[in-house]
Motif scaffolding. Structure first.
Motif, PDB file in Angstrom:
ATOM      1  N   GLY A   1      24.783  95.971   2.473  1.00  0.00           N
ATOM      2  CA  GLY A   1      25.074  96.894   1.378  1.00  0.00           C
ATOM      3  C   GLY A   1      24.176  98.113   1.418  1.00  0.00           C
ATOM      4  O   GLY A   1      23.410  98.311   2.358  1.00  0.00           O
ATOM      5  N   GLY A   2      24.280  98.892   0.373  1.00  0.00           N
ATOM      6  CA  GLY A   2      23.455 100.092   0.265  1.00  0.00           C
ATOM      7  C   GLY A   2      23.466 100.607  -1.164  1.00  0.00           C
ATOM      8  O   GLY A   2      24.374 100.285  -1.945  1.00  0.00           O
ATOM      9  N   GLY A   3      22.466 101.402  -1.468  1.00  0.00           N
ATOM     10  CA  GLY A   3      22.339 101.943  -2.820  1.00  0.00           C
ATOM     11  C   GLY A   3      23.250 103.154  -3.008  1.00  0.00           C
ATOM     12  O   GLY A   3      23.282 104.046  -2.161  1.00  0.00           O
TER      13      GLY A   3
ATOM     14  N   LYS B   1      24.060  98.043   9.159  1.00  0.00           N
ATOM     15  CA  LYS B   1      23.238  96.947   8.637  1.00  0.00           C
ATOM     16  C   LYS B   1      23.818  95.568   8.996  1.00  0.00           C
ATOM     17  O   LYS B   1      23.116  94.568   8.908  1.00  0.00           O
ATOM     18  CB  LYS B   1      23.082  97.083   7.124  1.00  0.00           C
TER      19      LYS B   1
ATOM     20  N   VAL C   1      18.071  96.318  -4.269  1.00  0.00           N
ATOM     21  CA  VAL C   1      19.229  95.451  -4.028  1.00  0.00           C
ATOM     22  C   VAL C   1      20.129  95.252  -5.250  1.00  0.00           C
ATOM     23  O   VAL C   1      21.198  94.661  -5.132  1.00  0.00           O
ATOM     24  CB  VAL C   1      18.796  94.070  -3.463  1.00  0.00           C
TER      25      VAL C   1
ATOM     26  N   TRP D   1      26.436  89.692   5.000  1.00  0.00           N
ATOM     27  CA  TRP D   1      26.591  90.722   3.980  1.00  0.00           C
ATOM     28  C   TRP D   1      25.756  91.933   4.371  1.00  0.00           C
ATOM     29  O   TRP D   1      24.699  91.784   4.980  1.00  0.00           O
ATOM     30  CB  TRP D   1      26.063  90.224   2.636  1.00  0.00           C
TER      31      TRP D   1
ATOM     32  N   GLU E   1      26.937 102.969   6.881  1.00  0.00           N
ATOM     33  CA  GLU E   1      25.618 102.339   6.685  1.00  0.00           C
ATOM     34  C   GLU E   1      25.730 100.809   6.676  1.00  0.00           C
ATOM     35  O   GLU E   1      24.901 100.111   7.261  1.00  0.00           O
ATOM     36  CB  GLU E   1      25.007 102.849   5.375  1.00  0.00           C
TER      37      GLU E   1
ATOM     38  N   LEU F   1      12.045  99.192   0.615  1.00  0.00           N
ATOM     39  CA  LEU F   1      12.903 100.010   1.473  1.00  0.00           C
ATOM     40  C   LEU F   1      14.096 100.497   0.657  1.00  0.00           C
ATOM     41  O   LEU F   1      14.748  99.712  -0.021  1.00  0.00           O
ATOM     42  CB  LEU F   1      13.415  99.195   2.657  1.00  0.00           C
ATOM     43  N   ALA F   2      14.368 101.761   0.723  1.00  0.00           N
ATOM     44  CA  ALA F   2      15.602 102.300   0.124  1.00  0.00           C
ATOM     45  C   ALA F   2      15.717 103.732   0.609  1.00  0.00           C
ATOM     46  O   ALA F   2      14.719 104.470   0.617  1.00  0.00           O
ATOM     47  CB  ALA F   2      15.557 102.257  -1.393  1.00  0.00           C
TER      48      ALA F   2
ATOM     49  N   VAL G   1      23.714  99.074  -6.235  1.00  0.00           N
ATOM     50  CA  VAL G   1      23.715  98.656  -4.825  1.00  0.00           C
ATOM     51  C   VAL G   1      24.948  97.777  -4.589  1.00  0.00           C
ATOM     52  O   VAL G   1      25.086  96.717  -5.193  1.00  0.00           O
ATOM     53  CB  VAL G   1      22.429  97.897  -4.463  1.00  0.00           C
TER      54      VAL G   1
ATOM     55  N   LEU H   1      17.995  90.044   3.445  1.00  0.00           N
ATOM     56  CA  LEU H   1      18.915  91.071   3.968  1.00  0.00           C
ATOM     57  C   LEU H   1      19.158  90.838   5.452  1.00  0.00           C
ATOM     58  O   LEU H   1      18.417  90.112   6.101  1.00  0.00           O
ATOM     59  CB  LEU H   1      18.298  92.458   3.801  1.00  0.00           C
ATOM     60  N   ARG H   2      20.146  91.561   6.021  1.00  0.00           N
ATOM     61  CA  ARG H   2      20.525  91.454   7.435  1.00  0.00           C
ATOM     62  C   ARG H   2      20.692  89.961   7.730  1.00  0.00           C
ATOM     63  O   ARG H   2      20.101  89.422   8.677  1.00  0.00           O
ATOM     64  CB  ARG H   2      19.481  92.110   8.358  1.00  0.00           C
TER      65      ARG H   2
ATOM     66  N   THR I   1      18.465 105.243   3.665  1.00  0.00           N
ATOM     67  CA  THR I   1      18.757 104.731   5.009  1.00  0.00           C
ATOM     68  C   THR I   1      19.624 105.696   5.800  1.00  0.00           C
ATOM     69  O   THR I   1      20.529 106.335   5.245  1.00  0.00           O
ATOM     70  CB  THR I   1      19.522 103.389   4.884  1.00  0.00           C
TER      71      THR I   1
ATOM     72  N   TYR J   1      22.447  86.087  -0.328  1.00  0.00           N
ATOM     73  CA  TYR J   1      22.221  87.434   0.219  1.00  0.00           C
ATOM     74  C   TYR J   1      21.454  88.265  -0.810  1.00  0.00           C
ATOM     75  O   TYR J   1      21.794  88.276  -1.999  1.00  0.00           O
ATOM     76  CB  TYR J   1      23.568  88.092   0.553  1.00  0.00           C
TER      77      TYR J   1
ATOM     78  N   HIS K   1      14.701 103.655   7.683  1.00  0.00           N
ATOM     79  CA  HIS K   1      14.587 103.498   6.233  1.00  0.00           C
ATOM     80  C   HIS K   1      13.418 104.322   5.708  1.00  0.00           C
ATOM     81  O   HIS K   1      12.393 104.456   6.386  1.00  0.00           O
ATOM     82  CB  HIS K   1      14.249 102.053   5.863  1.00  0.00           C
TER      83      HIS K   1
END
Ligand SMILES: C=C(O[C@@H]1C=C(C(=O)O)C=C[C@H]1O)C(=O)O
Length: 437
Positions: A408-410, A427, A351, A406, A423, A263-264, A205, A393-394, A266, A374, A323
């Protein structure tokens, strides 16, 4: 040893308590009109390094052991509770903190309680009126009940005055949240994909920062009120300058019941998808990415709980993104407080990545800055050990006049750098929009 003296009492309902907050240092945990907020700080406890969760739990237990608590007990939280924010990992520059406010306001089910918390050492004993022995002492139980009533009346009057004096939130000029063009993030994603191809990791991530310069006197309450209004299903939080609206429940514990939301996977809302690309729920790449995150939570919870159930994935839709979500419920099988469970889960594969160690190394090497708090746990713990912890997050951290957000994403096999940049832009929107006019 610090000895806290606390008193809790029901107060007149306060449906919108945000104006009561400190504009520069708000303490808030809020979702859909419920939660808690703190005014002032009775105690700030600071932790760092690999032992930060263990230290925090030990100090919290010691503080509870030495506390003298009076008055009513609200159904959930309150009474005596600390709001906390924890750094993402062992080496992060931001400290982890637990903050016990001087006045804690809790709202649940349309009812509001207030808890006043003081350090016993700062309470000045009343002057001896010199009456001892001259008037007959009342029955001790009656005297205590009378004193309880007086103290509760005083808290209710103090809260009523605060509500009456709170000015409505001001209009505030917009502040831009500035991110780079994403080329750097796209390059980092490409490097993460190389590691995944080489078999070093299955999921990494990666996140990127964005910055805002806050004008003098910037009122964080306005930003929080906008987050809470736009994202009522998310946890809107503010602890030690770390603010945000997170959709992801790391873990919530209440009376032995455990809940988590993973959640993962998106998609930005409003993005036009390539024709022929499968929808989120049917996309094998998104499902694989989600399954790794859900599995990491289930495996980390399993040793501590029984009757674990996982419901998902299903799709949740927020104003900025959709999500894949899995909701997990379980019953605690041992005496473990909510922060202990959060520590057992953090960082999940939503994360960090899989395997965790390889992913953390990649995060350190490929991200441009330290994540600070974060994606770390943010939430609260009460005197029973119950609590709610979201993944931070967010979110954004204020340090002086700089706010750093910050997103991010996987990354998994098949991830596309340009889509990953889009993405992260989606976010960043909650914080960006809340700062704008
Ligand atoms: C990393 C973030 O979000 C996490 C990553 C997601 C994903 O990769 O699909 C989805 C939700 C979060 O668990 C973020 O918001 O910054």
């Amino acid at each position: 040893m610090l000895e806290l003296l606390t008193r809790t009492t029901p107060v007149e309902d306060i449906p919108d308590p945000l104006p009561l907050l400190d504009p520069a240092d708000p303490l808030l945990w809020w979702r859909d009109g419920e939660g808690m907020l703190g005014l002032g700080r009775a105690v700030t406890l600071t932790f760092s390094g690999p032992e930060r969760f263990t230290q925090a739990r030990r100090v919290w237990a010691a503080l509870l052991g030495a506390a003298e608590r009076h008055g009513a007990t609200p159904a959930v939280g309150g009474g005596l509770a600390a709001l906390g924010t924890f750094a993402f990992d062992d080496a992060m520059s931001r400290p982890s903190v637990l903050i016990v406010p001087s006045l804690l306001i809790t709202r649940r089910g349309g009812r509001t309680w207030a808890t006043r918390i003081v350090d016993r050492a700062r309470v000045t004993p009343p002057d001896d009126p010199g009456l001892t022995g001259r008037i007959p002492l009342p029955d001790p139980d009656q005297a205590r009940a009378e004193l309880d009533r007086l103290e509760a009346d005083r808290i209710r009057a103090d809260v009523a005055r605060l509500v009456a004096e709170a000015a409505p939130l001001p209009d505030q000029p917009g502040v831009p949240l500035v991110a780079d063009d994403g080329a750097r993030h796209a390059a980092a994603v490409t490097r993460a994909l190389e590691r995944i191809d080489a078999g070093t990791a299955r999921k990494i991530v990666l996140a990127r920062p964005a910055h805002a310069t806050l004008p003098a006197g910037h009122d964080l309450r306005v930003t929080l009120a906008r987050l809470a209004a736009a994202y009522p299903d998310c946890w809107t939080f503010a602890v030690d300058g770390f603010i945000g609206a997170s959709p992801e429940t790391l873990v919530a514990v209440r009376g032995g019941h455990v809940r988590a939301r993973v959640l993962a996977g998106t998609r930005p809302v409003g993005a036009t998808d390539d024709p022929g690309r499968p929808d989120l729920l049917d996309d094998p790449k998104e499902r694989a990415e989600h399954d790794l995150a859900a599995r990491s939570v289930i495996d980390a919870l399993a040793p501590h709980v029984r009757d674990l159930r996982a419901d998902g994935p299903h799709v949740i839709t927020l104003p900025n993104v959709r999500h894949l979500a899995t909701d997990v419920t379980a019953e605690l099988a041992e005496r473990l407080d909510s922060l202990g469970l959060a520590a057992a889960l953090h960082p999940t594969a939503a994360v960090a990545g899989v395997p965790r160690e390889a992913a953390l190394i990649a995060i350190h090497e490929l991200e441009p800055e330290d994540r600070g708090r974060y994606a770390g746990p943010v939430g609260w713990i009460d005197a029973l050990g119950d609590g709610e912890w979201a993944i931070g997050l967010r979110s954004a951290q204020r340090i002086g006049d700089t706010l750093t957000a910050w997103a991010g994403g996987g990354i998994v096999a098949g991830s596309d750098p340009a889509r990953e940049v889009a993405e992260t832009d989606a976010k960043l929107r909650p914080v960006r929009d809340a700062l704008a006019d």
